[in-house]
Design a protein around this motif. Structure first.
Motif, PDB file in Angstrom:
ATOM      1  N   ALA A   6       4.451  19.359  39.725  1.00 63.96           N
ATOM      2  CA  ALA A   6       5.506  20.080  39.019  1.00 63.96           C
ATOM      3  C   ALA A   6       5.078  20.350  37.594  1.00 63.96           C
ATOM      4  O   ALA A   6       4.141  19.743  37.088  1.00 63.96           O
ATOM      5  CB  ALA A   6       6.795  19.253  39.006  1.00 63.96           C
ATOM      6  N   THR A   7       5.762  21.269  36.963  1.00 68.49           N
ATOM      7  CA  THR A   7       5.519  21.499  35.541  1.00 68.49           C
ATOM      8  C   THR A   7       6.836  21.798  34.858  1.00 68.49           C
ATOM      9  O   THR A   7       7.749  22.347  35.462  1.00 68.49           O
ATOM     10  CB  THR A   7       4.537  22.663  35.294  1.00 68.49           C
ATOM     11  N   SER A   8       6.913  21.407  33.610  1.00 65.68           N
ATOM     12  CA  SER A   8       8.075  21.780  32.802  1.00 65.68           C
ATOM     13  C   SER A   8       7.592  22.562  31.594  1.00 65.68           C
ATOM     14  O   SER A   8       8.256  22.618  30.570  1.00 65.68           O
ATOM     15  CB  SER A   8       8.839  20.540  32.350  1.00 65.68           C
ATOM     16  N   ASP A   9       6.417  23.151  31.719  1.00 58.81           N
ATOM     17  CA  ASP A   9       5.795  23.762  30.548  1.00 58.81           C
ATOM     18  C   ASP A   9       6.397  25.098  30.150  1.00 58.81           C
ATOM     19  O   ASP A   9       6.110  25.622  29.086  1.00 58.81           O
ATOM     20  CB  ASP A   9       4.285  23.931  30.783  1.00 58.81           C
ATOM     21  N   ILE A  10       7.192  25.687  31.033  1.00 65.73           N
ATOM     22  CA  ILE A  10       7.805  26.957  30.683  1.00 65.73           C
ATOM     23  C   ILE A  10       9.287  26.718  30.397  1.00 65.73           C
ATOM     24  O   ILE A  10      10.057  26.390  31.296  1.00 65.73           O
ATOM     25  CB  ILE A  10       7.597  27.995  31.799  1.00 65.73           C
ATOM     26  N   GLU A  11       9.625  26.808  29.148  1.00 58.44           N
ATOM     27  CA  GLU A  11      10.997  26.612  28.679  1.00 58.44           C
ATOM     28  C   GLU A  11      11.562  25.251  29.106  1.00 58.44           C
ATOM     29  O   GLU A  11      12.769  25.096  29.260  1.00 58.44           O
ATOM     30  CB  GLU A  11      11.889  27.758  29.154  1.00 58.44           C
ATOM     31  N   LEU A  12      10.697  24.295  29.312  1.00 55.16           N
ATOM     32  CA  LEU A  12      11.069  22.947  29.732  1.00 55.16           C
ATOM     33  C   LEU A  12      11.954  22.927  30.973  1.00 55.16           C
ATOM     34  O   LEU A  12      12.773  22.042  31.181  1.00 55.16           O
ATOM     35  CB  LEU A  12      11.715  22.179  28.582  1.00 55.16           C
ATOM     36  N   GLU A  13      11.757  23.916  31.792  1.00 52.29           N
ATOM     37  CA  GLU A  13      12.484  23.989  33.052  1.00 52.29           C
ATOM     38  C   GLU A  13      11.517  23.521  34.130  1.00 52.29           C
ATOM     39  O   GLU A  13      10.398  24.018  34.227  1.00 52.29           O
ATOM     40  CB  GLU A  13      12.875  25.443  33.288  1.00 52.29           C
ATOM     41  N   ARG A  14      11.953  22.543  34.943  1.00 51.77           N
ATOM     42  CA  ARG A  14      11.036  21.991  35.921  1.00 51.77           C
ATOM     43  C   ARG A  14      10.869  22.940  37.104  1.00 51.77           C
ATOM     44  O   ARG A  14      11.850  23.377  37.692  1.00 51.77           O
ATOM     45  CB  ARG A  14      11.567  20.641  36.412  1.00 51.77           C
ATOM     46  N   VAL A  15       9.626  23.280  37.427  1.00 51.61           N
ATOM     47  CA  VAL A  15       9.374  23.995  38.678  1.00 51.61           C
ATOM     48  C   VAL A  15       8.376  23.183  39.490  1.00 51.61           C
ATOM     49  O   VAL A  15       7.434  22.602  38.955  1.00 51.61           O
ATOM     50  CB  VAL A  15       8.841  25.436  38.483  1.00 51.61           C
ATOM     51  N   GLY A  41       5.403  22.537  42.139  1.00 53.61           N
ATOM     52  CA  GLY A  41       4.253  23.191  42.737  1.00 53.61           C
ATOM     53  C   GLY A  41       3.309  23.825  41.743  1.00 53.61           C
ATOM     54  O   GLY A  41       3.469  24.975  41.371  1.00 53.61           O
ATOM     55  N   VAL A  42       2.300  23.070  41.307  1.00 56.49           N
ATOM     56  CA  VAL A  42       1.257  23.694  40.503  1.00 56.49           C
ATOM     57  C   VAL A  42      -0.070  23.432  41.216  1.00 56.49           C
ATOM     58  O   VAL A  42      -0.378  24.107  42.188  1.00 56.49           O
ATOM     59  CB  VAL A  42       1.258  23.202  39.045  1.00 56.49           C
TER      60      VAL A  42
END
Ligand code: SF4
Lengths: 213, 271, 498
Positions: free
Chosen positions: A189-198, A200-201
């Motif tokens: 997962a990543t939260s690197d975009i607007e600290l929104e968790r998505v 699958g990286v």
């Protein structure tokens, strides 16, 4: 390899500097380990584990007997569209062949490209932590080397109920630092975009957990 | 109990009304408070700005002025925090008899709401203030003194007063002493957000336990002609049916209340 | 102890904090991005911290363990070295950035590679490793999503954990579409700005680099002195890729990153994830001890980096900054950071921790520092939110005020004569109560000239820049009242004769 370890002078200087920096002799404080080490009494750790894994957007199925296990596994694999499944060498997962998927045993070790082309991997685990919904792999026989659970996009992990501990301190106490470890809490997962968790990286984008017993 | 008031240099000079309010509230509760004339300043500005050596004489004069009292009440969270948390640091550096003096005096120093609730054990001070109020917990009250819900317990007990929530209440207003001028743009940006939160709350009055923060917030409100007034906790607690919203205000308080008088000649809040 | 080497780099051309902040504050898009992001992460952190009943006990244990490490650092480092070597790793020591970079370049050259993959690491940012590698003709591919965004956008990092926090999805999409093709697999033509799609584009772009790389460079979150185990905490799996696939792994580790024993991880693996991303546990944590035959890199180099840390350790008040586990909770709660963003701090370490660590790494304890560095300890309203959030209880306000004293009393900063005069004047007035009375009287007389008790816009010449014009730029002030409290008290006997 020793040829790299030429900077002995730097070592001496750094250790000297650090010793000088501590000229005031700070007294190391007592470390009070008054925090919780054990699960709260009466907690259903297996239930809590299932709940917490699900919070990470991973699918958890709890099964109670061999028949259940087979049908749950087959449902999950069908849902994920898995046809080839990598498994570790010492795996006790041979029963998976009964589901009609092709098993690829990591022996001799698959190279990275080959591993990257397999859609899915199935493993067991060393233990699991209820409070944080974490699965720990320590390269034991039913888990294989680290790359195995990394390159395929789908990871099916079989966790036995008796492998679930309550807390992080309980887990740390049982693990052996000499073995490489991967602690997995949900799919990559990543939260690197607007600290929104998505989800699958780079790691497996889908994590399915089969909880047995 | 021998009780002293440490007014703080800031209130002494700019907000005498707040000091009068403290005296009135305490008198109403049956306590006379002495004002030692030798008091000056807690030294916070010097200490926080790096002029630590210049803070030494101020700490010394604080100890001299308040030695011998059973309790010292202070209508400012940040000055109280300076005395209780940092006078010892200054004293340690200065050495001599100062550390012992600080150790004797500092623990007896209370912020106004602490004094009322913890020392006197009251939350209902017999006040009357028929307006809606939002409470801004200033940083040093909140995080250094941990005054917690003491101020809101006092406000809730005020007859006629409606306490409303301040959004994002625990965020700093951006005053920060010399920060307000050294980092003026950031300070104003933070203060602007605090003003917006105050307006969002719908309250008629924004209340706090530090006139320094209120001067910053009130100064922004005044410049923007935003229709909300700021008041120190003591000034609200001083109000009664007999003396609603004490008059006459000194000019200082009037502006801190966020009303440029030309815009709002007769603030409706005061009636 | 004196040194004139600037070990922790300033972003080139960065002015002192107030000026830099002035420019950053004017960037409305960035301010909206930061506000949204910091508020999101604060809420998440608060929620997962609130569910841990023993959080305070964990914080105190974390503080004590780290203080113990610092108090015995030389011994712990020696122990770590022995353990890593026993497990088949190679240990290097680097006094400063140049030395560390030289070691990395030498290893990469020996392996004959012209590229390395990198896991995001503050230590390698601090030593500007990528530049050093580039000068040696070696590409360093950043593989953390946010770091990739910064690298592709030729931008500067603005946050410890999420270096591209100042960018929103639309800007990121823009950067990916424009830049990815120049360095490898391009972004799909019809890339949407949905975060899932952007992450997928990064996955495809980096995959070939992971599979090809022979050498990886990482930092480390913790290293266990007793066992030689190194631990990397991450989310995306790029860390696992770098730590597992290449044949050679180089880890650059600040000397303060140690923990004495394996079981100490039980504290930090609770404190770090909840403080950092507001999760109960981060998706992936990797731990390895030296080299494991048949699994992962068969050559492991650990570089122990001083680069100013021994100077920080020498300051009994300032050394607590070395407890930092780089969770960035202090940035996320900081009201100043929320408005200015990270670039204004002019260092790879922004926010509250940057304000206390950067000046110390740059040697404030030993010699004068430049104006940019000297501005950092003042970039705080001392609100204390950072201390409350810090999982290892670093009293950042205490260190800020301590550094301010070093700058002023200790004469380590540029002098501000006007301020000095003002402070002395105030002190003079405060030394004798009659003086403050006199000053108040003068002010009160002056106050009569203010309209309606308000001092509004003050007409000052443009070039006049001082505290007065700063205050009145956007704020009014109350006019001093005619009578101070002390005069009132004297005149009325404390209101008895009113
Ligand atoms: S100072 Fe504390 S809160 Fe800030 S990054 Fe370091 S550990 Fe986290």
């Amino acid at each position: 390899m020793e040829r790299y370890e030429a900077n002995r002078e730097a070592r001496t200087v750094i250790l000297d500097r650090l010793r000088t920096a501590l000229d005031d002799r700070p007294k190391p404080p007592p470390v009070r380990r008054a925090y919780r080490r054990e699960r709260p009494a009466g907690l259903d750790v297996v239930g809590r584990f299932a709940e917490r894994v699900a919070d990470y957007e991973a699918t958890v199925l709890r099964v109670y007997d061999a028949q259940d296990l087979l049908s749950a596994a087959s449902d999950l694999l069908r849902e994920a569209g898995v046809s080839r499944l990598a498994v570790p060498t010492g795996s006790r997962l041979a029963w998976l062949t009964r589901l009609g998927v092709e098993l690829v045993v990591d022996s001799p070790p698959l190279d990275n490209d080959a591993l990257g082309e397999i859609d899915a991997v199935a493993t067991g685990c060393a233990l699991a932590i209820a409070e944080t919904g974490t699965i720990v792999l320590d390269t034991g026989p039913d888990q294989g080397r680290r790359a195995l659970t990394l390159l395929p996009d789908y990871h099916l992990c079989v966790v036995r109920a008796d492998q679930v501990v309550g807390t992080v301190p309980e887990a740390v106490a049982r693990l052996n630092p000499r073995r490489p470890q991967t602690w997995i809490s949900g799919p990559s997962a990543t939260s690197d975009i607007e600290l929104e968790r998505v989800e699958g990286v780079h790691g497996p984008r889908t994590l399915h957990v089969l909880l047995t017993g | 109990m021998r009780l002293a008031l440490f007014i703080t240099c800031f209130n002494d000079t700019l907000f005498p009304e707040t000091g009068k309010s403290v005296v009135r509230v305490l008198r109403r509760l049956g306590h006379e408070v002495e004002f030692p004339y030798d008091q000056v300043c807690c030294g916070q500005m010097h200490f926080n700005s790096g002029y630590r050596e210049d803070a030494v004489p101020l700490v010394r004069s604080f100890v001299d002025a308040f030695e011998g009292y059973d309790a010292v009440v202070v209508p400012s969270g940040s000055c109280t925090a300076m005395v209780r948390e940092y006078h010892a640091v200054v004293a340690r550096q200065a050495g001599g008899t100062l550390p012992a003096g600080v150790a004797r005096v500092a623990p007896k120093v209370y912020e106004f709401s602490e004094f009322l609730v913890d020392v006197l054990g009251v939350t209902d001070v017999g006040a009357y203030f028929p307006h809606s109020v939002a409470y801004h917990p200033t940083c040093h009250s909140l995080r250094l003194l941990r005054v917690g819900d003491r101020p809101t317990r006092l406000l809730r007990a005020v007859r006629g007063l409606t306490l409303v929530d301040l959004p994002r209440a625990d965020e700093c207003c951006g005053f920060g002493g010399t920060f307000a001028v050294k980092n003026v743009d950031t300070s104003v940006a933070m203060g602007g957000d605090k003003v917006s939160a105050a307006l969002e709350s719908g309250a008629q009055v924004l209340c706090a336990g530090d006139n320094s923060c209120l001067t910053h917030i009130g100064g922004l409100i005044s410049r923007q002609h935003a229709g909300i007034r700021v008041l120190h906790l003591a000034d609200i607690l001083a109000c009664t049916e007999a003396l609603p919203d004490l008059q006459p205000y000194g000019p200082g308080l009037d502006i801190a209340s966020g009303f440029a008088a030309e815009q709002t000649p007769a603030p409706e809040v005061t009636r | 102890m004196t040194t004139s080497v600037r070990r922790e780099p300033t972003f080139v051309g960065m002015p002192p904090f107030p000026e830099a902040a002035h420019a950053e504050l004017a960037n409305d898009v960035q301010r909206a991005n930061l506000r949204a992001a910091t508020h999101t992460i604060r809420a998440k952190r608060d929620a997962v911290v609130a569910e841990v009943p023993d959080w305070e006990l964990l914080r105190r244990a974390g503080e004590a363990i780290k203080d113990d490490v610092l108090a015995g650092l030389p011994g712990y480092l020696e122990r770590l070295e022995v353990a890593v070597r026993a497990a088949g790793g190679v240990v290097h020591w680097a006094r400063d950035a140049a030395e560390a970079n030289t070691i990395v370049v030498a290893i990469a050259r020996a392996k004959g590679v012209d590229e390395v993959v990198k896991v995001k690491s503050m230590a390698t940012e601090e030593i500007e490793l990528n530049n050093a590698l580039a000068r040696a003709g070696i590409h360093a591919w950043e593989t953390d999503l946010a770091q990739l965004i910064v690298q592709l956008g030729e931008d500067l990092p603005s946050h410890i954990l999420v270096p591209a926090i100042h960018r929103n999805r639309a800007e990121i999409r823009e950067i990916f579409v424009r830049e990815m093709g120049r360095f490898g697999r391009p972004a799909p033509e019809r890339l949407s700005d949905e975060p899932g799609a952007l992450a997928a584009a990064a996955r495809r772009h980096l995959r070939e680099k992971f599979l090809r790389a022979k050498v990886a460079v990482s930092g480390g979150n913790f290293a266990i002195a007793d066992t030689g185990t190194v631990c990397v905490v991450e989310s995306e799996g790029n860390g696992r890729m770098c730590l597992t696939l290449p044949e050679t792994l180089i880890t650059v580790l600040g000397v303060e990153k140690l923990l004495p024993t394996w079981s100490d991880l039980e504290v930090f693996l609770q404190l770090l994830p909840r403080s950092a991303t507001g999760e109960r546990m981060n998706p992936y944590t990797s731990m390895w001890t030296g080299v494991t035959p048949g699994d992962g890199p068969q050559e492991f180099h650990l570089i122990l980096l001083d680069n100013g840390r021994s100077d920080v350790l020498a300051d009994p008040v300032g050394r607590q900054a070395l407890r930092c586990i780089r969770c960035s909770a202090c940035l996320n709660v900081c009201p100043v950071y929320e408005r200015t963003g990270g670039h204004a701090y002019g260092s790879v370490y922004p926010g509250p921790i940057g304000a206390i660590l950067t000046p110390q790494l740059r040697g404030i304890a030993a010699h004068r520092v430049d104006a940019q560095t000297a501005s950092l300890p003042f970039a705080s309203s001392l609100c204390g939110a950072c201390f409350d959030a810090c999982p290892v209880r670093i009293d950042i306000p205490e260190v800020l005020v301590h550094l301010r004293a070093q700058l002023v009393d200790g004469e380590r900063g540029p002098r501000d004569r006007a301020e000095e005069v003002g402070m002395k004047a105030v002190r003079w007035a405060f030394e004798k109560p009659w003086r403050i009375g006199f000053a108040q009287h003068v002010a009160g007389v002056g106050g009569r000239f203010a309209r309606h008790g308000v001092i509004g816009r003050v007409p000052l010449p443009k070039r006049f820049t001082g505290p007065v014009s700063a205050w009145f730029a956007d704020r009014d002030a109350p006019a001093p009242p005619a009578e101070s409290f002390r005069s009132w008290y004297k005149r009325t006997d404390g209101g008895q004769e009113e």
